[in-house]
Design an enzyme around this catalytic site. Structure first.
Site, PDB file in Angstrom:
ATOM      1  N   CYS A   1      21.418-122.101   5.151  1.00 27.14           N
ATOM      2  CA  CYS A   1      21.084-121.639   6.736  1.00 27.14           C
ATOM      3  C   CYS A   1      20.800-119.872   6.341  1.00 27.14           C
ATOM      4  CB  CYS A   1      21.609-121.632   8.281  1.00 27.14           C
ATOM      5  SG  CYS A   1      20.789-120.060   9.363  1.00 27.14           S
TER       6      CYS A   1
ATOM      7  N   CYS B   1      17.542-120.556   6.798  1.00 25.51           N
ATOM      8  CA  CYS B   1      16.130-120.368   8.095  1.00 25.51           C
ATOM      9  C   CYS B   1      16.202-118.377   7.704  1.00 25.51           C
ATOM     10  CB  CYS B   1      17.155-120.431   9.347  1.00 25.51           C
ATOM     11  SG  CYS B   1      17.989-121.534   9.442  1.00 25.51           S
TER      12      CYS B   1
ATOM     13  N   LYS C   1      14.157-117.122   4.481  1.00 22.68           N
ATOM     14  CA  LYS C   1      12.517-117.701   5.044  1.00 22.68           C
ATOM     15  C   LYS C   1      12.668-116.618   6.018  1.00 22.68           C
ATOM     16  CE  LYS C   1      11.902-119.891   8.533  1.00 22.68           C
ATOM     17  NZ  LYS C   1      12.871-121.081   8.551  1.00 22.68           N
TER      18      LYS C   1
ATOM     19  N   TYR D   1       8.597-128.995   8.182  1.00 18.58           N
ATOM     20  CA  TYR D   1       9.416-127.639   8.586  1.00 18.58           C
ATOM     21  C   TYR D   1       9.141-127.328   7.962  1.00 18.58           C
ATOM     22  CZ  TYR D   1      11.505-128.544  12.793  1.00 18.58           C
ATOM     23  OH  TYR D   1      11.689-128.977  14.220  1.00 18.58           O
TER      24      TYR D   1
ATOM     25  N   GLU E   1       6.263-124.347   6.889  1.00 17.30           N
ATOM     26  CA  GLU E   1       6.719-122.530   6.672  1.00 17.30           C
ATOM     27  C   GLU E   1       6.110-121.891   5.521  1.00 17.30           C
ATOM     28  OE1 GLU E   1      10.484-122.793   7.982  1.00 17.30           O
ATOM     29  OE2 GLU E   1      10.187-123.118  10.191  1.00 17.30           O
TER      30      GLU E   1
ATOM     31  N   HIS F   1       1.621-108.523  33.578  1.00 16.84           N
ATOM     32  CA  HIS F   1       0.477-108.602  32.828  1.00 16.84           C
ATOM     33  C   HIS F   1      -0.074-107.465  31.731  1.00 16.84           C
ATOM     34  CE1 HIS F   1      -3.644-109.406  32.994  1.00 16.84           C
ATOM     35  NE2 HIS F   1      -4.412-108.261  32.778  1.00 16.84           N
TER      36      HIS F   1
ATOM     37  N   GLU G   1       2.419-115.095  29.903  1.00 14.30           N
ATOM     38  CA  GLU G   1       2.289-114.791  31.922  1.00 14.30           C
ATOM     39  C   GLU G   1       1.249-116.491  31.675  1.00 14.30           C
ATOM     40  OE1 GLU G   1      -0.802-112.409  33.368  1.00 14.30           O
ATOM     41  OE2 GLU G   1      -0.980-112.295  31.069  1.00 14.30           O
TER      42      GLU G   1
HETATM   43  P1  NDP Z   1      10.835-132.397   7.245  1.00 12.10           P
HETATM   44  O1  NDP Z   1      12.051-133.599   8.090  1.00 12.10           O
HETATM   45  O2  NDP Z   1      10.360-132.019   8.994  1.00 12.10           O
HETATM   46  O3  NDP Z   1       9.330-132.563   7.073  1.00 12.10           O
HETATM   47  C1  NDP Z   1       9.277-134.434   5.704  1.00 12.10           C
HETATM   48  C2  NDP Z   1       8.155-134.260   5.453  1.00 12.10           C
HETATM   49  O4  NDP Z   1       7.838-135.095   4.167  1.00 12.10           O
HETATM   50  C3  NDP Z   1       7.223-135.365   6.031  1.00 12.10           C
HETATM   51  O5  NDP Z   1       5.720-134.697   5.812  1.00 12.10           O
HETATM   52  C4  NDP Z   1       7.381-135.981   5.472  1.00 12.10           C
HETATM   53  O6  NDP Z   1       6.147-137.090   6.096  1.00 12.10           O
HETATM   54  C5  NDP Z   1       7.915-136.161   4.077  1.00 12.10           C
HETATM   55  N1  NDP Z   1       8.680-136.930   3.632  1.00 12.10           N
HETATM   56  C6  NDP Z   1      10.041-137.547   4.074  1.00 12.10           C
HETATM   57  N2  NDP Z   1      10.713-138.135   3.153  1.00 12.10           N
HETATM   58  C7  NDP Z   1       9.649-138.514   2.065  1.00 12.10           C
HETATM   59  C8  NDP Z   1       9.366-139.038   0.831  1.00 12.10           C
HETATM   60  N3  NDP Z   1      10.610-139.833   0.536  1.00 12.10           N
HETATM   61  N4  NDP Z   1       8.435-139.115  -0.058  1.00 12.10           N
HETATM   62  C9  NDP Z   1       7.004-138.164   0.414  1.00 12.10           C
HETATM   63  N5  NDP Z   1       7.291-138.034   1.603  1.00 12.10           N
HETATM   64  C10 NDP Z   1       8.189-137.491   2.573  1.00 12.10           C
HETATM   65  O7  NDP Z   1      11.942-132.013   6.567  1.00 12.10           O
HETATM   66  P2  NDP Z   1      11.776-130.928   5.582  1.00 12.10           P
HETATM   67  O8  NDP Z   1      12.024-131.168   4.466  1.00 12.10           O
HETATM   68  O9  NDP Z   1      10.524-129.936   5.715  1.00 12.10           O
HETATM   69  O10 NDP Z   1      12.991-130.064   6.479  1.00 12.10           O
HETATM   70  C11 NDP Z   1      14.023-130.427   6.590  1.00 12.10           C
HETATM   71  C12 NDP Z   1      14.815-130.017   8.244  1.00 12.10           C
HETATM   72  O11 NDP Z   1      14.895-128.897   8.316  1.00 12.10           O
HETATM   73  C13 NDP Z   1      13.746-130.297   9.597  1.00 12.10           C
HETATM   74  O12 NDP Z   1      13.762-131.749   9.255  1.00 12.10           O
HETATM   75  C14 NDP Z   1      14.308-129.723   9.894  1.00 12.10           C
HETATM   76  O13 NDP Z   1      15.264-130.250  10.887  1.00 12.10           O
HETATM   77  C15 NDP Z   1      15.373-127.990   9.100  1.00 12.10           C
HETATM   78  N6  NDP Z   1      15.106-126.692   9.281  1.00 12.10           N
HETATM   79  C16 NDP Z   1      14.322-126.272  10.458  1.00 12.10           C
HETATM   80  C17 NDP Z   1      13.266-125.309  10.479  1.00 12.10           C
HETATM   81  C18 NDP Z   1      13.296-124.966  11.768  1.00 12.10           C
HETATM   82  O14 NDP Z   1      14.236-124.895  12.050  1.00 12.10           O
HETATM   83  N7  NDP Z   1      12.310-123.533  11.924  1.00 12.10           N
HETATM   84  C19 NDP Z   1      13.180-124.544   9.533  1.00 12.10           C
HETATM   85  C20 NDP Z   1      12.868-126.137   7.774  1.00 12.10           C
HETATM   86  C21 NDP Z   1      13.940-126.294   8.322  1.00 12.10           C
HETATM   87  P3  NDP Z   1       6.586-137.883   7.432  1.00 12.10           P
HETATM   88  O15 NDP Z   1       5.210-137.088   8.193  1.00 12.10           O
HETATM   89  O16 NDP Z   1       5.396-138.991   6.527  1.00 12.10           O
HETATM   90  O17 NDP Z   1       7.488-138.555   7.815  1.00 12.10           O
END
Ligand code: NDP
Length: 448
Positions: A43, A48, A51, A178, A182, A437, A442
């Site tokens: 993080c 986080c 980022k 996520y 982002e 307002h 709101e």
């Molecule tokens: P996410 O779980 O958000 O998204 C993963 C993405 O990758 C999805 O679109 C998924 O597709 C795809 N995917 C997963 N596995 C595979 C695979 N084997 N092959 C191809 N595509 C795949 O993960 P992120 O990497 O974006 O982030 C990791 C975690 O970190 C998040 O889950 C979150 O909890 C945390 N995070 C939080 C943030 C915040 O609070 N603002 C910011 C960044 C990270 P599908 O939809 O089809 O499953």
């Protein structure tokens, strides 16, 4: 306790590990931490925090454009990536120092080396030195998952994205969660041609559908491309250094960078878990009970390595609960309901509680209130971006089951709205609150 070198030995000085160690020490425990990379964890060092700083930096692209409509002549605009990158990395160094100081101030001993668990109460450090502890806490976090295909080694992950020499002209982001959304916003605002590809036909699974659709519409309008139902076939490096990406169901795409944002996997390798008998689940995450205790009674685990909810504030709460329970004589279990979350996309989205689809499934019928509006600032700026707020309520009682929103400052607004949802308030409670307002928030007390 005197039989052991320490009362607690924590492996991993990220958000969960640092909180647990410092609180355990404050409760009087003798604590040591092993960290092979930098104190602060994902993080603070490469997640986080840096980022969010890039998100701020990226937003100026639109703010400076919009400024014209508010009477400002901002002259020639130039963006210096290296300046922003180095300022961000400089602040990461500052925070890394503060985290180290926190541990020092609490008399937590830090070993900057890898640690392996060699017994229920024994740790072997990279140097070969052995340490014993009454309790061991695993807080090693997670790392980016990279799907394998020929040429996947040419891609980068969010770890490297903070250190680039230049903003790529064209970037393909794999994943639509996520990190993908982002960084799509960040790179796009810095002038890159961004394409997102995902294996499924959805983005941001888990968020409310209307809010996700709105982000997709706005992203497309801004010029970000999407390729759904796409799986990698191969990535070929071209003579000019660019990458030619072959994927199912779509034409090959030539880009400068491929950024994998395809989920994160728990860091369990090389910890000695099998030898000592710590169980992992089918996703490779450490299995724990409601008190973060593993299958070995003296060994606990918190944060992303347990893959419960991969969010920093959750890891921190888990670390705090562990330390209070084990060392503070204050048994604490975490309530995982109503955890608010946000995606710092452009514009950001945020949510708490059940989505409309989840609520329908659980409750049968629900009442949904929405406000679909163009924020005042966007009107003056001639920016055709509409916000969407959505409140999902239980039909007879009016109890709020979920709130979801997309629009400027949605995460800031959501943090406060989440208190109300967590407290079990009703739509009538919101209606009884006088609006401030003119604000965007709101809308939440004016929903019809
Ligand atoms: P996410 O779980 O958000 O998204 C993963 C993405 O990758 C999805 O679109 C998924 O597709 C795809 N995917 C997963 N596995 C595979 C695979 N084997 N092959 C191809 N595509 C795949 O993960 P992120 O990497 O974006 O982030 C990791 C975690 O970190 C998040 O889950 C979150 O909890 C945390 N995070 C939080 C943030 C915040 O609070 N603002 C910011 C960044 C990270 P599908 O939809 O089809 O499953």
């Amino acid at each position: 306790m005197a039989d052991y070198d320490y009362d607690l030995f924590t492996i991993g000085a990220g958000s969960g590990g640092v909180r647990a160690s410092r609180v355990a020490a404050a409760h009087g425990a003798r604590v040591a931490v092993a960290e092979e990379y930098r104190v602060g964890g994902t993080c603070v060092i490469r997640g986080c925090v840096p980022k969010k700083m890039l998100v701020y930096g990226a937003h100026f692209a639109e703010d400076l454009e919009d400024a014209k409509h508010f009477g400002w002549d901002v002259g020639e605009r130039k963006f210096d990536w290296k300046k922003l990158r180095d300022n961000v990395l400089g602040d990461v160094d500052r925070l890394n120092g503060l985290y180290k100081q926190t541990l020092e101030n609490n008399n937590v001993e830090v070993f900057h080396e890898r640690a392996t668990i060699t017994g229920p109460n024994e740790i072997t450090l990279g140097s070969g030195e052995k340490k014993t502890a009454k309790y061991i806490l695993i807080a090693t976090g997670a790392r980016p998952h990279v799907p394998t295909c020929p040429g996947h080694e040419y891609g980068i992950t969010s770890n490297e994205a903070f250190h680039l020499d230049a903003i790529p002209r064209r970037v393909l982001i794999a994943g639509a969660g996520y990190i993908a959304n982002e960084f799509a916003g960040i790179f796009h605002q810095f002038g890159a041609k961004v394409t997102l590809m995902n294996r499924s036909d959805q983005m941001l699974r888990g968020y409310d559908e209307s809010v996700r659709d709105r982000l997709l519409q706005i992203s497309l309008m801004k010029g970000i491309d999407f390729r759904f139902n796409a799986n990698f076939e191969k990535i070929e490096k071209q003579e000019d250094g660019s990458l030619l990406v072959f994927m199912s169901n779509h034409e090959p795409l030539n880009v400068d960078y491929v950024l994998f944002a395809t989920g994160r996997v728990p860091n369990v390798e090389g910890l000695g878990l099998e030898d000592v008998g710590v169980s992992v689940n089918e996703r490779g995450a450490i299995q724990v009970d409601g008190n973060s205790r593993t299958s070995v009674p003296s060994i606990y685990a918190v944060g992303d390595v347990t893959d419960r909810v991969q969010l920093t504030p959750v890891a921190i709460r888990e670390g705090q609960a562990f330390a209070d329970t084990v060392f503070g004589n204050k048994p604490t279990t975490l309530d995982y309901s109503c955890i608010p979350s946000a995606v710092f996309s452009h514009p950001p989205i945020a949510g708490v509680g059940l989505t409309e689809a989840q609520a329908m499934q659980q409750y049968g019928t629900v009442k949904v209130y929405t406000s679909d509006f163009r924020p005042m600032k966007n009107v003056v700026a001639h920016r055709n971006e509409r916000s969407l707020y959505k409140m999902i309520c239980d039909e007879p009682t009016g109890k709020i089951l979920g709130i979801h929103m997309i629009g400027p400052d949605a995460p800031e607004i959501m943090q406060v709205a989440a208190v109300a949802v967590k407290a079990g308030l009703t739509k009538a409670d919101f209606d009884a609150t006088v609006a401030i307002h003119p604000t965007m928030s709101e809308e939440l007390v004016l929903l019809k």
